[in-house]
Design an enzyme around this catalytic site. Structure first.
Site, PDB file in Angstrom:
ATOM      1  N   GLU A   1      -1.866 -29.366  36.782  1.00 35.75           N
ATOM      2  CA  GLU A   1      -3.426 -29.912  35.918  1.00 35.75           C
ATOM      3  C   GLU A   1      -4.972 -29.570  36.774  1.00 35.75           C
ATOM      4  O   GLU A   1      -4.761 -29.191  38.088  1.00 35.75           O
ATOM      5  CB  GLU A   1      -3.235 -31.128  35.707  1.00 35.75           C
ATOM      6  CG  GLU A   1      -1.842 -31.509  34.743  1.00 35.75           C
ATOM      7  CD  GLU A   1      -2.184 -30.971  33.179  1.00 35.75           C
ATOM      8  OE1 GLU A   1      -2.557 -29.705  32.817  1.00 35.75           O
ATOM      9  OE2 GLU A   1      -1.563 -31.663  32.258  1.00 35.75           O
TER      10      GLU A   1
ATOM     11  N   HIS B   1      -4.056 -25.141  32.487  1.00 36.12           N
ATOM     12  CA  HIS B   1      -3.093 -25.331  33.922  1.00 36.12           C
ATOM     13  C   HIS B   1      -1.642 -23.974  33.949  1.00 36.12           C
ATOM     14  O   HIS B   1      -2.060 -23.706  32.471  1.00 36.12           O
ATOM     15  CB  HIS B   1      -2.564 -26.364  33.937  1.00 36.12           C
ATOM     16  CG  HIS B   1      -1.322 -26.896  32.514  1.00 36.12           C
ATOM     17  ND1 HIS B   1      -1.438 -28.132  31.707  1.00 36.12           N
ATOM     18  CD2 HIS B   1      -0.255 -25.923  32.205  1.00 36.12           C
ATOM     19  CE1 HIS B   1      -0.720 -27.949  30.534  1.00 36.12           C
ATOM     20  NE2 HIS B   1      -0.057 -26.280  30.728  1.00 36.12           N
TER      21      HIS B   1
ATOM     22  N   ASP C   1      -6.216 -27.127  29.337  1.00 37.30           N
ATOM     23  CA  ASP C   1      -7.599 -26.886  30.419  1.00 37.30           C
ATOM     24  C   ASP C   1      -6.947 -26.070  31.623  1.00 37.30           C
ATOM     25  O   ASP C   1      -7.412 -26.048  32.900  1.00 37.30           O
ATOM     26  CB  ASP C   1      -6.844 -28.469  30.779  1.00 37.30           C
ATOM     27  CG  ASP C   1      -5.361 -28.558  31.088  1.00 37.30           C
ATOM     28  OD1 ASP C   1      -4.610 -27.263  31.220  1.00 37.30           O
ATOM     29  OD2 ASP C   1      -4.901 -29.880  31.459  1.00 37.30           O
TER      30      ASP C   1
ATOM     31  N   ASP D   1       9.544 -26.226  35.322  1.00 37.56           N
ATOM     32  CA  ASP D   1       8.862 -28.115  34.257  1.00 37.56           C
ATOM     33  C   ASP D   1       9.885 -28.662  33.915  1.00 37.56           C
ATOM     34  O   ASP D   1      11.218 -27.520  33.247  1.00 37.56           O
ATOM     35  CB  ASP D   1       7.221 -27.297  34.385  1.00 37.56           C
ATOM     36  CG  ASP D   1       6.775 -27.022  33.543  1.00 37.56           C
ATOM     37  OD1 ASP D   1       7.623 -26.324  32.808  1.00 37.56           O
ATOM     38  OD2 ASP D   1       5.539 -26.200  33.477  1.00 37.56           O
TER      39      ASP D   1
HETATM   40  C1  F6R Z   1       5.542 -24.557  30.629  1.00 32.32           C
HETATM   41  C2  F6R Z   1       4.864 -24.743  31.140  1.00 32.32           C
HETATM   42  C3  F6R Z   1       3.035 -24.805  30.635  1.00 32.32           C
HETATM   43  C4  F6R Z   1       3.007 -23.859  29.007  1.00 32.32           C
HETATM   44  C5  F6R Z   1       1.551 -24.377  28.759  1.00 32.32           C
HETATM   45  C6  F6R Z   1       1.491 -23.500  27.537  1.00 32.32           C
HETATM   46  O1  F6R Z   1       6.593 -24.059  31.494  1.00 32.32           O
HETATM   47  O2  F6R Z   1       4.751 -24.371  31.980  1.00 32.32           O
HETATM   48  O3  F6R Z   1       2.238 -24.367  31.656  1.00 32.32           O
HETATM   49  O4  F6R Z   1       3.744 -22.448  29.938  1.00 32.32           O
HETATM   50  O5  F6R Z   1       1.585 -25.163  28.336  1.00 32.32           O
HETATM   51  O6  F6R Z   1       2.633 -24.277  26.322  1.00 32.32           O
HETATM   52  P1  F6R Z   1       2.093 -23.724  25.302  1.00 32.32           P
HETATM   53  O7  F6R Z   1       2.647 -22.617  25.658  1.00 32.32           O
HETATM   54  O8  F6R Z   1       3.379 -24.272  24.572  1.00 32.32           O
HETATM   55  O9  F6R Z   1       0.758 -23.273  24.936  1.00 32.32           O
END
Ligand code: F6R
Length: 262
Positions: free
Chosen positions: A143, A138, A136, A67
């Protein structure tokens, strides 16, 4: 799903790095799907160490990131492009032309998303996808209520994700872009292997819902229950809400040597 519980995030990251390294050694032209955020940092550090000290060769590897924020230029300090170059690509021998991230500045977002999907297909598909999980639930930036059939597209972040990611933007949620381009859940499910990392007590509820809860678009990561090869590397804190944690340890400890890759 295979649940691998390690004492701490460092040990879990190192174990996951061994899985990535094994693939790259067995298939030097492997296609890796990569994630950003705080979770994969220790994995990337270990891959850099393996490259420098053990000669792990990325010269034929291709990567696709999950992403990117919409509206941030590549050179923005919080763009995922900057994150990947700072934390991994600049420290290994990957060829810049083999690195792919969604284009958050694309003039025609739907066309660039379709082109991204095509590039993944042209590369032969993703062999191993690294994932983190949002509080959440994702994966990527899919989401809650994202379609399980979704492909790369624009998404709007939840208020929860904006609040979670404010820590990367001086703690100021108003600086966090609200839109992003993310691989879809269908794209992620097409990877040959999914390798999920989750650390810390803040991820415990999401991890237990992903592993032991119902499969639901309200918990996007729960779709991994339907993936034929999903490995979940977690530390003790992230494992703390799992009902069957003793069973997962029993399975892992009893694995025959030939089945061990982590
Ligand atoms: C990032 C991504 C997100 C993160 C998730 C956890 O490329 O795709 O799904 O893996 O938001 O983020 P952290 O590791 O910062 O807790």
């Amino acid at each position: 799903m295979e649940i691998i519980i390690k004492q701490n995030a460092d040990m879990a990251s190192h174990a996951s790095a061994r899985v990535v390294a094994r693939l790259v050694r067995e298939k030097p032209n492997a296609v890796l799907g990569l994630a950003t955020g705080s979770t994969p940092l220790m994995l990337y550090r270990e891959l850099v160490r393996m490259h420098k000290e053990e000669g792990l060769d990325f010269s034929r590897v291709t990567t696709f990131n999950l992403d990117e924020y919409i509206g941030l230029k590549k050179e923005h300090p919080q763009s995922y492009y900057t994150f990947m170059w700072e934390n991994l690509f600049s420290q290994i021998n990957i060829k810049p032309e083999n690195v792919h991230l969604p284009d958050g500045m694309a003039a025609d977002v739907p066309a660039s998303c379709a082109a991204y999907e095509q590039e993944i297909l042209n590369a032969g598909g993703i062999d191993l996808q690294v994932l983190g999980i949002g509080s959440d639930g994702h994966i990527g930036f899919n989401e809650p209520t994202s379609s399980f059939a979704s492909r790369t597209r624009i998404k709007t972040l939840t208020q929860q994700t904006v609040a979670d990611n404010a820590r990367f933007f001086d703690g100021d949620g108003s600086k966090v872009p609200h839109h992003c381009i993310t691989m879809g859940i269908g794209t992620i499910m097409d990877a040959q292997m999914n390798l999920m990392l989750a650390f810390g007590a803040g991820k415990a509820d999401a991890v237990s819902a992903m592993v032991e809860g119902p499969v639901s678009s309200m918990m996007p990561a729960s779709i991994l229950q339907h993936h034929p090869l999903a490995k979940v590397f977690i530390d003790e804190a992230a494992a703390s809400a799992l009902k069957l944690s003793n069973y997962y340890r029993w399975v892992y400890d009893g694995k025959p040597e030939w089945q061990r890759d982590a």
